[in-house]
Motif scaffolding. Structure first.
Motif, PDB file in Angstrom:
ATOM      1  N   TYR A   1      -2.168  -3.180  10.700  1.00  0.00           N
ATOM      2  CA  TYR A   1      -2.664  -3.107   9.323  1.00  0.00           C
ATOM      3  C   TYR A   1      -2.474  -4.457   8.632  1.00  0.00           C
ATOM      4  O   TYR A   1      -1.589  -5.245   9.016  1.00  0.00           O
ATOM      5  CB  TYR A   1      -1.904  -2.037   8.544  1.00  0.00           C
ATOM      6  CG  TYR A   1      -1.916  -0.675   9.182  1.00  0.00           C
ATOM      7  CD1 TYR A   1      -2.911   0.248   8.879  1.00  0.00           C
ATOM      8  CD2 TYR A   1      -0.933  -0.308  10.106  1.00  0.00           C
ATOM      9  CE1 TYR A   1      -2.934   1.502   9.475  1.00  0.00           C
ATOM     10  CE2 TYR A   1      -0.937   0.944  10.702  1.00  0.00           C
ATOM     11  CZ  TYR A   1      -1.936   1.844  10.382  1.00  0.00           C
ATOM     12  OH  TYR A   1      -1.958   3.082  10.974  1.00  0.00           O
ATOM     13  N   PRO A   2      -3.278  -4.758   7.603  1.00  0.00           N
ATOM     14  CA  PRO A   2      -3.048  -5.976   6.828  1.00  0.00           C
ATOM     15  C   PRO A   2      -1.655  -5.958   6.204  1.00  0.00           C
ATOM     16  O   PRO A   2      -1.214  -4.933   5.690  1.00  0.00           O
ATOM     17  CB  PRO A   2      -4.131  -5.916   5.748  1.00  0.00           C
ATOM     18  CG  PRO A   2      -5.169  -4.997   6.281  1.00  0.00           C
ATOM     19  CD  PRO A   2      -4.450  -4.001   7.120  1.00  0.00           C
ATOM     20  N   VAL A   3      -0.959  -7.077   6.270  1.00  0.00           N
ATOM     21  CA  VAL A   3       0.397  -7.190   5.728  1.00  0.00           C
ATOM     22  C   VAL A   3       0.361  -8.129   4.525  1.00  0.00           C
ATOM     23  O   VAL A   3      -0.077  -9.275   4.639  1.00  0.00           O
ATOM     24  CB  VAL A   3       1.381  -7.721   6.794  1.00  0.00           C
ATOM     25  CG1 VAL A   3       2.767  -7.922   6.186  1.00  0.00           C
ATOM     26  CG2 VAL A   3       1.441  -6.760   7.970  1.00  0.00           C
ATOM     27  N   VAL A   4       0.819  -7.640   3.388  1.00  0.00           N
ATOM     28  CA  VAL A   4       0.830  -8.421   2.146  1.00  0.00           C
ATOM     29  C   VAL A   4       2.236  -8.382   1.556  1.00  0.00           C
ATOM     30  O   VAL A   4       2.842  -7.315   1.468  1.00  0.00           O
ATOM     31  CB  VAL A   4      -0.168  -7.851   1.121  1.00  0.00           C
ATOM     32  CG1 VAL A   4      -0.094  -8.633  -0.194  1.00  0.00           C
ATOM     33  CG2 VAL A   4      -1.578  -7.861   1.677  1.00  0.00           C
ATOM     34  N   GLY A   5       2.765  -9.545   1.187  1.00  0.00           N
ATOM     35  CA  GLY A   5       4.042  -9.580   0.471  1.00  0.00           C
ATOM     36  C   GLY A   5       5.240  -9.998   1.282  1.00  0.00           C
ATOM     37  O   GLY A   5       6.341 -10.139   0.731  1.00  0.00           O
ATOM     38  N   GLY A   6       5.090 -10.209   2.579  1.00  0.00           N
ATOM     39  CA  GLY A   6       6.214 -10.659   3.398  1.00  0.00           C
ATOM     40  C   GLY A   6       7.328  -9.634   3.472  1.00  0.00           C
ATOM     41  O   GLY A   6       7.124  -8.427   3.321  1.00  0.00           O
ATOM     42  N   ALA A   7       8.549 -10.126   3.671  1.00  0.00           N
ATOM     43  CA  ALA A   7       9.706  -9.240   3.849  1.00  0.00           C
ATOM     44  C   ALA A   7       9.975  -8.399   2.606  1.00  0.00           C
ATOM     45  O   ALA A   7      10.469  -7.274   2.707  1.00  0.00           O
ATOM     46  CB  ALA A   7      10.936 -10.069   4.204  1.00  0.00           C
ATOM     47  N   LYS A   8       9.650  -8.918   1.428  1.00  0.00           N
ATOM     48  CA  LYS A   8       9.902  -8.167   0.193  1.00  0.00           C
ATOM     49  C   LYS A   8       9.075  -6.892   0.111  1.00  0.00           C
ATOM     50  O   LYS A   8       9.416  -5.981  -0.646  1.00  0.00           O
ATOM     51  CB  LYS A   8       9.609  -9.054  -1.013  1.00  0.00           C
ATOM     52  CG  LYS A   8      10.563 -10.240  -1.159  1.00  0.00           C
ATOM     53  CD  LYS A   8      10.221 -11.057  -2.396  1.00  0.00           C
ATOM     54  CE  LYS A   8      11.178 -12.232  -2.557  1.00  0.00           C
ATOM     55  NZ  LYS A   8      10.847 -13.050  -3.748  1.00  0.00           N
ATOM     56  N   ALA A   9       7.987  -6.838   0.881  1.00  0.00           N
ATOM     57  CA  ALA A   9       7.106  -5.677   0.811  1.00  0.00           C
ATOM     58  C   ALA A   9       7.686  -4.447   1.503  1.00  0.00           C
ATOM     59  O   ALA A   9       7.127  -3.360   1.388  1.00  0.00           O
ATOM     60  CB  ALA A   9       5.752  -6.009   1.440  1.00  0.00           C
TER      61      ALA A   9
ATOM     62  N   LEU B   1      -9.735  -3.912   4.917  1.00  0.00           N
ATOM     63  CA  LEU B   1      -8.998  -5.179   4.890  1.00  0.00           C
ATOM     64  C   LEU B   1      -8.173  -5.327   3.618  1.00  0.00           C
ATOM     65  O   LEU B   1      -7.218  -6.092   3.592  1.00  0.00           O
ATOM     66  CB  LEU B   1      -9.980  -6.350   5.012  1.00  0.00           C
ATOM     67  CG  LEU B   1     -10.804  -6.416   6.301  1.00  0.00           C
ATOM     68  CD1 LEU B   1     -11.766  -7.600   6.254  1.00  0.00           C
ATOM     69  CD2 LEU B   1      -9.895  -6.527   7.519  1.00  0.00           C
ATOM     70  N   ALA B   2      -8.542  -4.608   2.573  1.00  0.00           N
ATOM     71  CA  ALA B   2      -7.834  -4.720   1.297  1.00  0.00           C
ATOM     72  C   ALA B   2      -6.467  -4.052   1.386  1.00  0.00           C
ATOM     73  O   ALA B   2      -6.308  -2.990   1.988  1.00  0.00           O
ATOM     74  CB  ALA B   2      -8.655  -4.080   0.186  1.00  0.00           C
ATOM     75  N   ALA B   3      -5.465  -4.683   0.781  1.00  0.00           N
ATOM     76  CA  ALA B   3      -4.101  -4.135   0.774  1.00  0.00           C
ATOM     77  C   ALA B   3      -3.296  -4.846  -0.307  1.00  0.00           C
ATOM     78  O   ALA B   3      -3.722  -5.865  -0.854  1.00  0.00           O
ATOM     79  CB  ALA B   3      -3.432  -4.306   2.135  1.00  0.00           C
TER      80      ALA B   3
END
Length: 375
Positions: free
Chosen positions: A242-250, A215-217
């Motif tokens: 997969y877990p998505v972190v950071g929105g479009a900037k990612a 779950l970590a990302a």
């Protein structure tokens, strides 16, 4: 006289037997500890910390050298075993304190595997440059105490079930635990470095298996997964697996929250900006920013038919639902039934935590879940 000779002979045999017993016991301790140490060190470097050591070598050599996990694990294990042998020859620690002779080798192993997770921005081995010498001073004191106590230690039974053997193995394992606790154990950083190495070899399928169930990302890990999925044409199909972190900037490198260490930036940017993948990157950026109106408009420009990849179909359903329009997507009825079920589950549970857990368990890999709960 004859009886005195027999007694002397008996005493001689007893002394020889005692010497053989002592030699046997000491050899079991030494070889047993050495075998366990070599197995642990090799596996620790090859399966767990090889990518972290590769980062240290990459940065210190300014990218001029390449670390091979297999060769590196063998060479480092051999060198640390030699160091232990030297320490043993100096200290001659036997009996129950023999495992202490592995301390300098394990301290060095901890040092080389403690490269910080921000190594590309602020390279550091943590506190070890000054803590290491203090640990060696403490080690010297322990050796002195052990040497003072050693002559008074009682002899133990020989063989693998002897007390001396198992005391040393337990002491050695305790040091292994300390190595694991004090080195770099940032799981997300480990995932990132492993993925970067696999992407450099264009092993995208293997890269996508790294940390798949975790779950970590972070934003950088999200970018790497997007890159590997896009390279396989799966970005609009499996991105939310997969877990998505950071929105479009990612999705793009910014050298602040999204960056690479081993992987050249150009490998990522060239793929994202290429004519083959730019369309999907643009559509995914709109979805991650929840700009569903702009997404729907761009989608109709990009696709000539009404059969869309999974994520785009889910997003279009969410757009029609949010804007109050009827479902007219051309998708199969199963997806529309799932979307209705998603909203019924969302409305049926009053408790926010229970609602979140239920939806994540069933629909956590959909755009609908990201739209409601993604960050």
């Amino acid at each position: 006289m004859a009886s005195g000779g027999v007694m002397c002979l008996s005493l001689s045999y007893s002394m020889q037997g005692y010497s053989l017993f002592k030699m046997e016991q000491n050899q079991l301790v030494r070889w047993g500890c050495m075998g366990v140490f070599c197995v642990f060190t090799f596996m620790y470097l090859y399966f767990y910390q090889g990518d972290i050591v590769a980062v240290g070598q990459h940065i210190l050599s300014q990218g001029q050298t390449h670390y091979n996990c297999t060769i590196g694990a063998v060479v480092v294990t051999a060198l640390l075993a030699v160091l232990q042998t030297v320490v043993f020859r100096i200290t001659i620690l036997e009996k129950r304190a023999h495992a202490l002779t592995y301390f300098p080798s394990l301290l060095l192993l901890t040092f080389i595997s403690s490269v910080g997770s921000r190594a590309d921005v602020d390279f550091s081995f943590g506190a070890w440059p000054w803590a290491g010498p203090l640990c060696l001073v403490g080690f010297a004191l322990l050796v002195w105490v052990a040497k003072e106590v050693e002559p008074y230690e009682p002899d133990a039974s020989s063989g693998w079930f002897g007390r001396v053997v198992w005391v040393n193995l337990m002491l050695l394992c305790l040091q292994f635990v300390l190595v694991g606790c004090l080195s770099n154990h940032d799981e997300v950083f480990h995932y990132r470095m492993r993925m970067e190495k696999l992407i450099m070899k264009e092993k995208y399928g293997d890269a996508l298996k790294v940390g798949k169930r975790a779950l970590a990302a972070d934003s950088s890990l999200t970018m790497l997964r997007a890159h590997a999925l896009a390279a396989q044409g799966l970005l609009p199909e499996r991105f939310f697996d997969y877990p998505v972190v950071g929105g479009a900037k990612a999705l793009r490198i910014d050298h602040a929250t999204v960056r690479t260490v081993l992987l050249p930036d150009s490998v990522v940017t060239l793929l994202a900006d290429s004519s083959q993948y730019a369309r999907d990157y643009k559509l995914m950026e709109l979805l991650l920013d929840r700009k569903l109106g702009a997404f729907a408009e761009e989608l109709h420009k990009s696709y000539t038919d009404s059969v869309y990849p999974k994520i785009y179909g889910e997003a279009l359903l969410q757009y029609y639902y949010s804007s109050g329009k009827p479902f007219a997507t051309g998708q199969n009825g199963a997806m529309e039934a799932d979307f209705r079920d998603f909203n019924e589950m969302r409305m049926a549970t009053a408790d926010e935590r229970e609602r979140y857990n239920n939806l994540k368990r069933v629909y956590g890999n959909t755009y609908w879940f990201y739209f409601r709960y993604g960050k």
